[in-house]
Design a protein around this motif. Sequence first.
Motif, PDB file in Angstrom:
ATOM      1  N   ASP A   1      44.588   6.423  10.773  1.00  0.00           N
ATOM      2  CA  ASP A   1      44.117   6.128   9.415  1.00  0.00           C
ATOM      3  C   ASP A   1      42.720   6.705   9.198  1.00  0.00           C
ATOM      4  OD1 ASP A   1      46.462   4.803   8.763  1.00  0.00           O
ATOM      5  OD2 ASP A   1      45.653   2.816   9.249  1.00  0.00           O
ATOM      6  N   LYS A   2      41.851   6.549  10.192  1.00  0.00           N
ATOM      7  CA  LYS A   2      40.487   7.056  10.082  1.00  0.00           C
ATOM      8  C   LYS A   2      40.486   8.580   9.992  1.00  0.00           C
ATOM      9  CE  LYS A   2      35.929   6.878  12.192  1.00  0.00           C
ATOM     10  NZ  LYS A   2      35.088   6.302  13.246  1.00  0.00           N
ATOM     11  N   LEU A   3      41.290   9.233  10.840  1.00  0.00           N
ATOM     12  CA  LEU A   3      41.356  10.690  10.814  1.00  0.00           C
ATOM     13  C   LEU A   3      41.928  11.203   9.491  1.00  0.00           C
ATOM     14  CD1 LEU A   3      42.635  11.301  14.446  1.00  0.00           C
ATOM     15  CD2 LEU A   3      40.354  11.828  13.562  1.00  0.00           C
ATOM     16  N   SER A   4      42.853  10.442   8.906  1.00  0.00           N
ATOM     17  CA  SER A   4      43.479  10.841   7.643  1.00  0.00           C
ATOM     18  C   SER A   4      42.484  10.870   6.493  1.00  0.00           C
ATOM     19  CB  SER A   4      44.630   9.898   7.303  1.00  0.00           C
ATOM     20  OG  SER A   4      45.652  10.017   8.254  1.00  0.00           O
ATOM     21  N   LYS A   5      41.365  10.180   6.628  1.00  0.00           N
ATOM     22  CA  LYS A   5      40.337  10.203   5.588  1.00  0.00           C
ATOM     23  C   LYS A   5      39.643  11.558   5.523  1.00  0.00           C
ATOM     24  CE  LYS A   5      39.378   5.282   5.981  1.00  0.00           C
ATOM     25  NZ  LYS A   5      38.421   4.259   6.431  1.00  0.00           N
ATOM     26  N   PHE A   6      39.705  12.323   6.620  1.00  0.00           N
ATOM     27  CA  PHE A   6      38.997  13.594   6.687  1.00  0.00           C
ATOM     28  C   PHE A   6      39.904  14.803   6.471  1.00  0.00           C
ATOM     29  CE2 PHE A   6      36.503  10.483   8.928  1.00  0.00           C
ATOM     30  CZ  PHE A   6      35.249  10.694   8.383  1.00  0.00           C
ATOM     31  N   THR A   7      41.204  14.620   6.556  1.00  0.00           N
ATOM     32  CA  THR A   7      42.163  15.665   6.238  1.00  0.00           C
ATOM     33  C   THR A   7      43.493  15.015   5.875  1.00  0.00           C
ATOM     34  OG1 THR A   7      43.274  17.681   6.985  1.00  0.00           O
ATOM     35  CG2 THR A   7      42.881  15.998   8.646  1.00  0.00           C
ATOM     36  N   SER A   8      44.138  15.571   4.888  1.00  0.00           N
ATOM     37  CA  SER A   8      45.431  15.010   4.473  1.00  0.00           C
ATOM     38  C   SER A   8      46.598  15.802   5.055  1.00  0.00           C
ATOM     39  CB  SER A   8      45.521  15.009   2.947  1.00  0.00           C
ATOM     40  OG  SER A   8      45.418  16.344   2.468  1.00  0.00           O
ATOM     41  N   ASN A   9      46.292  16.776   5.900  1.00  0.00           N
ATOM     42  CA  ASN A   9      47.315  17.686   6.395  1.00  0.00           C
ATOM     43  C   ASN A   9      47.696  17.430   7.855  1.00  0.00           C
ATOM     44  OD1 ASN A   9      47.257  19.025   3.922  1.00  0.00           O
ATOM     45  ND2 ASN A   9      45.626  20.386   4.590  1.00  0.00           N
ATOM     46  N   ILE A  10      47.627  16.224   8.336  1.00  0.00           N
ATOM     47  CA  ILE A  10      47.988  15.945   9.725  1.00  0.00           C
ATOM     48  C   ILE A  10      49.505  15.934   9.851  1.00  0.00           C
ATOM     49  CG2 ILE A  10      47.891  14.276  11.606  1.00  0.00           C
ATOM     50  CD1 ILE A  10      45.214  13.316  10.484  1.00  0.00           C
ATOM     51  N   ASN A  11      50.018  16.785  10.735  1.00  0.00           N
ATOM     52  CA  ASN A  11      51.460  16.859  10.971  1.00  0.00           C
ATOM     53  C   ASN A  11      51.881  15.994  12.148  1.00  0.00           C
ATOM     54  OD1 ASN A  11      51.625  18.873   8.984  1.00  0.00           O
ATOM     55  ND2 ASN A  11      51.099  20.430  10.479  1.00  0.00           N
ATOM     56  N   ALA A  12      51.063  15.995  13.204  1.00  0.00           N
ATOM     57  CA  ALA A  12      51.423  15.290  14.432  1.00  0.00           C
ATOM     58  C   ALA A  12      50.163  14.872  15.173  1.00  0.00           C
ATOM     59  CB  ALA A  12      52.267  16.189  15.331  1.00  0.00           C
ATOM     60  N   VAL A  13      50.307  13.813  15.954  1.00  0.00           N
ATOM     61  CA  VAL A  13      49.219  13.343  16.814  1.00  0.00           C
ATOM     62  C   VAL A  13      49.813  13.056  18.184  1.00  0.00           C
ATOM     63  CG1 VAL A  13      47.517  11.517  17.198  1.00  0.00           C
ATOM     64  CG2 VAL A  13      47.932  12.341  14.885  1.00  0.00           C
ATOM     65  N   ASP A  14      49.227  13.652  19.206  1.00  0.00           N
ATOM     66  CA  ASP A  14      49.618  13.383  20.590  1.00  0.00           C
ATOM     67  C   ASP A  14      48.472  12.653  21.271  1.00  0.00           C
ATOM     68  OD1 ASP A  14      51.984  14.797  20.210  1.00  0.00           O
ATOM     69  OD2 ASP A  14      51.110  16.672  20.913  1.00  0.00           O
ATOM     70  N   VAL A  15      48.769  11.526  21.891  1.00  0.00           N
ATOM     71  CA  VAL A  15      47.752  10.727  22.571  1.00  0.00           C
ATOM     72  C   VAL A  15      48.150  10.592  24.038  1.00  0.00           C
ATOM     73  CG1 VAL A  15      46.424   8.591  22.535  1.00  0.00           C
ATOM     74  CG2 VAL A  15      47.472   9.414  20.430  1.00  0.00           C
ATOM     75  N   TYR A  16      47.187  10.802  24.926  1.00  0.00           N
ATOM     76  CA  TYR A  16      47.435  10.743  26.363  1.00  0.00           C
ATOM     77  C   TYR A  16      46.523   9.702  26.998  1.00  0.00           C
ATOM     78  CZ  TYR A  16      49.003  15.383  24.980  1.00  0.00           C
ATOM     79  OH  TYR A  16      49.597  16.422  24.321  1.00  0.00           O
ATOM     80  N   PHE A  17      47.117   8.806  27.758  1.00  0.00           N
ATOM     81  CA  PHE A  17      46.362   7.823  28.542  1.00  0.00           C
ATOM     82  C   PHE A  17      46.703   8.042  30.006  1.00  0.00           C
ATOM     83  CE2 PHE A  17      46.968   5.810  24.430  1.00  0.00           C
ATOM     84  CZ  PHE A  17      45.749   5.208  24.174  1.00  0.00           C
TER      85      PHE A  17
END
Length: 102
Positions: free
Chosen positions: A34-50
Amino acid sequence: MNYTENYKGIKVDVQSVHLDLNEGIQGEIRSSIDKLSKFTSNINAVDVYFKNEGSGGTAVSVVGMRVGIPGPDVFAEEKGEHWVPLLKDVVDKLVRQLKKVK
């Protein structure tokens, strides 16, 4: 534990090596998006690694996140002790990169 979900039209892929993530971490991932979406509306995918690197007293936690946007993706990684502060630090790094891309 690995899982994939569709969150607000964004494909989210979470990978954690030999770790089980609780609902709190999953909620933090969603609020990070949600926070990242405030800076760009063009997010297609997010990969998170732990993952944990090392063993015993020298073990360190690692969080990495790749945000798929048109053009080059942005990526950030952070090492430390606790998952949630690491995730927040990674998001702050990504926000700085997204501001540069604009």
